[in-house]
Design a protein around this motif. Structure first.
Motif, PDB file in Angstrom:
ATOM      1  N   LYS A 116     -26.584  33.524 -19.620  1.00  0.00           N
ATOM      2  CA  LYS A 116     -25.685  32.672 -18.843  1.00  0.00           C
ATOM      3  C   LYS A 116     -24.236  32.727 -19.308  1.00  0.00           C
ATOM      4  N   ASN A 117     -24.003  32.998 -20.600  1.00  0.00           N
ATOM      5  CA  ASN A 117     -22.659  32.859 -21.154  1.00  0.00           C
ATOM      6  C   ASN A 117     -21.964  34.161 -21.507  1.00  0.00           C
ATOM      7  N   LEU A 118     -22.703  35.247 -21.614  1.00  0.00           N
ATOM      8  CA  LEU A 118     -22.085  36.531 -21.919  1.00  0.00           C
ATOM      9  C   LEU A 118     -22.002  37.371 -20.650  1.00  0.00           C
ATOM     10  N   SER A 119     -20.982  38.179 -20.563  1.00  0.00           N
ATOM     11  CA  SER A 119     -20.668  38.875 -19.309  1.00  0.00           C
ATOM     12  C   SER A 119     -21.747  39.861 -18.873  1.00  0.00           C
ATOM     13  N   GLY A 120     -22.601  40.320 -19.815  1.00  0.00           N
ATOM     14  CA  GLY A 120     -23.647  41.270 -19.445  1.00  0.00           C
ATOM     15  C   GLY A 120     -24.736  40.659 -18.590  1.00  0.00           C
ATOM     16  N   HIS A 121     -25.033  39.370 -18.755  1.00  0.00           N
ATOM     17  CA  HIS A 121     -26.089  38.668 -17.998  1.00  0.00           C
ATOM     18  C   HIS A 121     -27.377  39.492 -17.956  1.00  0.00           C
ATOM     19  N   GLY A 126     -30.366  38.077  -9.937  1.00  0.00           N
ATOM     20  CA  GLY A 126     -29.402  37.425  -9.069  1.00  0.00           C
ATOM     21  C   GLY A 126     -27.992  37.412  -9.622  1.00  0.00           C
ATOM     22  N   THR A 127     -27.865  37.675 -10.931  1.00  0.00           N
ATOM     23  CA  THR A 127     -26.533  37.689 -11.557  1.00  0.00           C
ATOM     24  C   THR A 127     -26.279  38.988 -12.299  1.00  0.00           C
ATOM     25  N   GLY A 128     -27.209  39.354 -13.172  1.00  0.00           N
ATOM     26  CA  GLY A 128     -27.063  40.572 -13.958  1.00  0.00           C
ATOM     27  C   GLY A 128     -27.904  41.710 -13.414  1.00  0.00           C
ATOM     28  N   GLN A 129     -28.011  42.761 -14.221  1.00  0.00           N
ATOM     29  CA  GLN A 129     -28.831  43.916 -13.891  1.00  0.00           C
ATOM     30  C   GLN A 129     -30.103  43.887 -14.731  1.00  0.00           C
ATOM     31  N   PRO A 130     -31.144  44.588 -14.305  1.00  0.00           N
ATOM     32  CA  PRO A 130     -32.370  44.603 -15.104  1.00  0.00           C
ATOM     33  C   PRO A 130     -32.139  45.220 -16.479  1.00  0.00           C
ATOM     34  N   TRP A 253     -36.981  42.498 -15.276  1.00  0.00           N
ATOM     35  CA  TRP A 253     -36.209  41.264 -15.349  1.00  0.00           C
ATOM     36  C   TRP A 253     -36.745  40.416 -16.490  1.00  0.00           C
ATOM     37  N   LEU A 254     -35.946  39.466 -16.943  1.00  0.00           N
ATOM     38  CA  LEU A 254     -36.380  38.548 -17.997  1.00  0.00           C
ATOM     39  C   LEU A 254     -36.003  37.131 -17.580  1.00  0.00           C
ATOM     40  N   SER A 255     -37.005  36.235 -17.575  1.00  0.00           N
ATOM     41  CA  SER A 255     -36.784  34.862 -17.150  1.00  0.00           C
ATOM     42  C   SER A 255     -37.275  33.907 -18.235  1.00  0.00           C
TER      43      SER A 255
END
Length: 258
Positions: A116-121, A126-130, A253-255
Motif C-alpha cells: 500500500k505504501n511503496l510505489s511498487g505495489h 488492481g494497483t500493482g503488477q503480479p 497475486w498476493l493478498s
C-alpha cells in the motif's frame, strides 16, 4: 451433427470423435465423455486442444460451414514442483497467494504495508503488477544474502527471536536484490510492534511500524520480525508454489487477509 477434438504434442489420442454424424432432433441433448492422456516431459510442455463442430440436415448440404475454435491451452509437467509428481495447469490463469494476519501477524502486516505504501505495489491486484516466481535456488539465496546477510542485518533485542524478513521475497524476480539494491539498508525499514503477551506470536506481534525515513520509492522492505512468523510465511509461499505448480517466471497475486 459431428464433433471432433484434436490434441497436439504427446497428448493421446491425437484425434477423438465422440459423435460422427450423430442424429439429433429438436429439444434433444447429445452427451459424450472422452479422455485425453499425456506423459509430460521432465520439464514441462504445452498441449493445445481445438474443436470442430459440423451441423447438417439429411439429404441436404451442411447448414453451416464447420465451426472450429481453440480450447484452453494446458501446461503439464512431471517435476516442476515435486519429483515424479505429474500434473497440469492452465497457464494463463494467475493464482492468488493469501496470507492471513491471524497466522502470520507482523510478517503479513509488513507485506500489506509495502503493497500500500511503496510505489511498487507488488502483487496487489488492481494497483500493482503480479509477482513472479524465481525458481533458481542459488539466485534466491544470493538475493537473500544481499538484503538479509549476517553482515548486513543486526538483530533487535527488543523483538522476540528477531529475524530479517524481506519483501518482495528473495524467490521473486521483483526482489530488491535483482532491481538495483546492493544492501538491505536501502530498503524501507520496519519493525514488529508488540501488542500483547498471550503466547501466540501472531496475536502478540500483529503489526509493524516504520524505522527512519521512508520515501515510498524504495524497491523493497526489510523488517525485524519474530522468526517463526517470518519462517511460516515463507513456508506458505513454498507450499503455494508446489500447489499451483508455478514454473520459473510464472505470475501470482498476493493478498493479505484476516
Amino acid at each position: 451433427m459431428s464433433w471432433t477434438t484434436n490434441c497436439s504434442s504427446s497428448c493421446t489420442p491425437g484425434t477423438t470423435k465422440p459423435w460422427t454424424t450423430a442424429p439429433i432432433s429438436v429439444g434433444q441433448n447429445l452427451k459424450s465423455t472422452y479422455t485425453l492422456t499425456d506423459q509430460p516431459s521432465t520439464v514441462y510442455e504445452y498441449i493445445d486442444i481445438d474443436y470442430q463442430l459440423r451441423i447438417g440436415s439429411p439429404n441436404a448440404i451442411d447448414l453451416l460451414p464447420p465451426i472450429t475454435w481453440g480450447g484452453a491451452e494446458v501446461r503439464c509437467d512431471n517435476k516442476i514442483s515435486l519429483p515424479n509428481n505429474a500434473g497440469c495447469v492452465v497457464p494463463w490463469y494467475t493464482p492468488t497467494l493469501r496470507l492471513p494476519r491471524s497466522e502470520y501477524g507482523a510478517s503479513a502486516d509488513m507485506i500489506e504495508w509495502a503493497q500500500k505504501n511503496l510505489s511498487g505495489h507488488w502483487g496487489l491486484r488492481g494497483t500493482g503488477q503480479p509477482l513472479h516466481r524465481l525458481q533458481g535456488e542459488t539466485q534466491s539465496a544470493g538475493n537473500r544474502n544481499i538484503i538479509c546477510g549476517t553482515s548486513k542485518f543486526t538483530k533487535d533485542p527488543n523483538v522476540q527471536d528477531d529475524s530479517c524478513d524481506e519483501f518482495p521475497f528473495a524467490g521473486n524476480y521483483e526482489s530488491g536484490a535483482l532491481n538495483g539494491i546492493t544492501h538491505g539498508k536501502d530498503c524501507a525499514q520496519v519493525t514488529a510492534v508488540r501488542a500483547d503477551t498471550t503466547g501466540d506470536l501472531a496475536t502478540d506481534w500483529p503489526t509493524v511500524t516504520t524505522v527512519g525515513t521512508v520515501t515510498g520509492s524504495e524497491k523493497c522492505v526489510r523488517g525485524h520480525i519474530p522468526k517463526a512468523l517470518n519462517t511460516d510465511a515463507g513456508g506458505a509461499y513454498g507450499a503455494f508454489v508446489v500447489r499451483q505448480r508455478l514454473a520459473d517466471n510464472d505470475p501470482f497475486w498476493l493478498s493479505i487477509t484476516f
